[in-house]
Write an enzyme that holds these catalytic residues in place. Sequence first.
Site, PDB file in Angstrom:
ATOM      1  CG  ASP A  11      -1.666   1.164   1.496  1.00  0.00           C
ATOM      2  OD1 ASP A  11      -2.360   1.584   0.570  1.00  0.00           O
ATOM      3  OD2 ASP A  11      -1.619   1.711   2.613  1.00  0.00           O
ATOM      4  CG  ASP A  13      -2.392   7.422   2.525  1.00  0.00           C
ATOM      5  OD1 ASP A  13      -1.706   8.403   2.825  1.00  0.00           O
ATOM      6  OD2 ASP A  13      -3.509   7.185   3.024  1.00  0.00           O
ATOM      7  N   GLY A  48      -7.320   4.144   2.541  1.00  0.00           N
ATOM      8  CA  GLY A  48      -7.527   3.100   1.536  1.00  0.00           C
ATOM      9  C   GLY A  48      -8.817   3.250   0.742  1.00  0.00           C
ATOM     10  NE  ARG A  51      -8.985  12.380  -5.682  1.00  0.00           N
ATOM     11  CZ  ARG A  51      -8.457  12.549  -6.889  1.00  0.00           C
ATOM     12  NH1 ARG A  51      -9.043  13.362  -7.761  1.00  0.00           N
ATOM     13  NH2 ARG A  51      -7.345  11.938  -7.240  1.00  0.00           N
ATOM     14  CB  SER A 118      -3.478   7.329  -4.305  1.00  0.00           C
ATOM     15  OG  SER A 118      -3.210   8.641  -4.732  1.00  0.00           O
ATOM     16  CG  ASN A 120      -2.950  12.489  -6.652  1.00  0.00           C
ATOM     17  OD1 ASN A 120      -2.852  13.198  -7.650  1.00  0.00           O
ATOM     18  ND2 ASN A 120      -3.998  12.568  -5.835  1.00  0.00           N
TER      19      ASN A 120
HETATM   20  P1  B16 Z   1      -6.405  10.067  -4.308  1.00  0.00           P
HETATM   21  P2  B16 Z   1      -3.793   3.966  -0.413  1.00  0.00           P
HETATM   22  C1  B16 Z   1      -5.605   5.899  -0.596  1.00  0.00           C
HETATM   23  O1  B16 Z   1      -4.289   5.470  -0.750  1.00  0.00           O
HETATM   24  C2  B16 Z   1      -5.723   6.778   0.641  1.00  0.00           C
HETATM   25  O2  B16 Z   1      -5.459   6.011   1.811  1.00  0.00           O
HETATM   26  C3  B16 Z   1      -7.113   7.346   0.726  1.00  0.00           C
HETATM   27  O3  B16 Z   1      -7.211   8.194   1.874  1.00  0.00           O
HETATM   28  C4  B16 Z   1      -7.402   8.149  -0.547  1.00  0.00           C
HETATM   29  O4  B16 Z   1      -8.716   8.676  -0.511  1.00  0.00           O
HETATM   30  C5  B16 Z   1      -7.241   7.222  -1.746  1.00  0.00           C
HETATM   31  O5  B16 Z   1      -5.926   6.673  -1.764  1.00  0.00           O
HETATM   32  C6  B16 Z   1      -7.465   7.959  -3.054  1.00  0.00           C
HETATM   33  O6  B16 Z   1      -6.419   8.912  -3.197  1.00  0.00           O
HETATM   34  O7  B16 Z   1      -7.405  11.085  -3.889  1.00  0.00           O
HETATM   35  O8  B16 Z   1      -4.987  10.558  -4.293  1.00  0.00           O
HETATM   36  O9  B16 Z   1      -6.754   9.408  -5.629  1.00  0.00           O
HETATM   37  O10 B16 Z   1      -3.909   3.813   1.070  1.00  0.00           O
HETATM   38  O11 B16 Z   1      -4.691   2.989  -1.156  1.00  0.00           O
HETATM   39  O12 B16 Z   1      -2.369   3.958  -0.889  1.00  0.00           O
END
Ligand code: B16
Length: 219
Positions: A11, A13, A48, A51, A118, A120
């Site tokens: 993972d 984040d 996880g 958005r 994410s 991003n």
């Molecule tokens: P983004 P992971 C997740 O990352 C985050 O934990 C979660 O808080 C976020 O909303 C999600 O990615 C989407 O992220 O807005 O940047 O597309 O924990 O799966 O690495």
Amino acid sequence: MNEKIEGIIFDLDGVICSTDQYHYQAWKSLADSLGIYFDKKINDRLRGVSRAESLEIVLENSDKVYSDEQKAALAERKNDMYVQLIRQMTPDDLSDDVRMTLQELRRRGYRLAIGSSSKNTRTILRQIGLGDFFDAVSDGTNITHSKPDPEVFLKAAEMLRLNAGSCIVVQDARAGIEAAANGHFYSAGVGEAATDPRVTWPIRKISDLLGIVNSQSRS
Ligand code: B16
């Protein structure tokens, strides 16, 4: 699941780097601007989660009804703030423990992937100096279902050309441990994920993985 471990799916984040603090800052700023109560406990429920689904959780504390267009604009506003924050990240945002573990797993020949919700992910990996490091990157841009659906990890395993049963998923969020269990992966959980009853191995720090893969290769 008695196959030899050949791959590790991380993972992003809260595991590879602490982008969770930036998600919090951006959601908090959006919620404050809308007069919606938001705290770290609510933020933990967003780990996880995609958005769009995160926004739904944030809006649970609002009496106002938002249209789909308004919700899309709010999600974009939050993302703009988040992107400003992650663009300030540097390779120093990678801890020594994570850096050393990744290098050692690579040296031992494991296939390494990212499994993150994410969109991003690529920007963050570039910022912290891991732009070309992983053998596969499965992220919010190639999935249609968010964790606890196992899709993001199944796609990562497929990119690595490995079966789920020969991969460990490393997670900090309960939704991710559930996703790993749903996909029949082994899992290692750090933080709140370490207390989840479905986790295969609770860990305190990422380098604890080195002991786990050692014991697996001997068994
Ligand atoms: P983004 P992971 C997740 O990352 C985050 O934990 C979660 O808080 C976020 O909303 C999600 O990615 C989407 O992220 O807005 O940047 O597309 O924990 O799966 O690495």
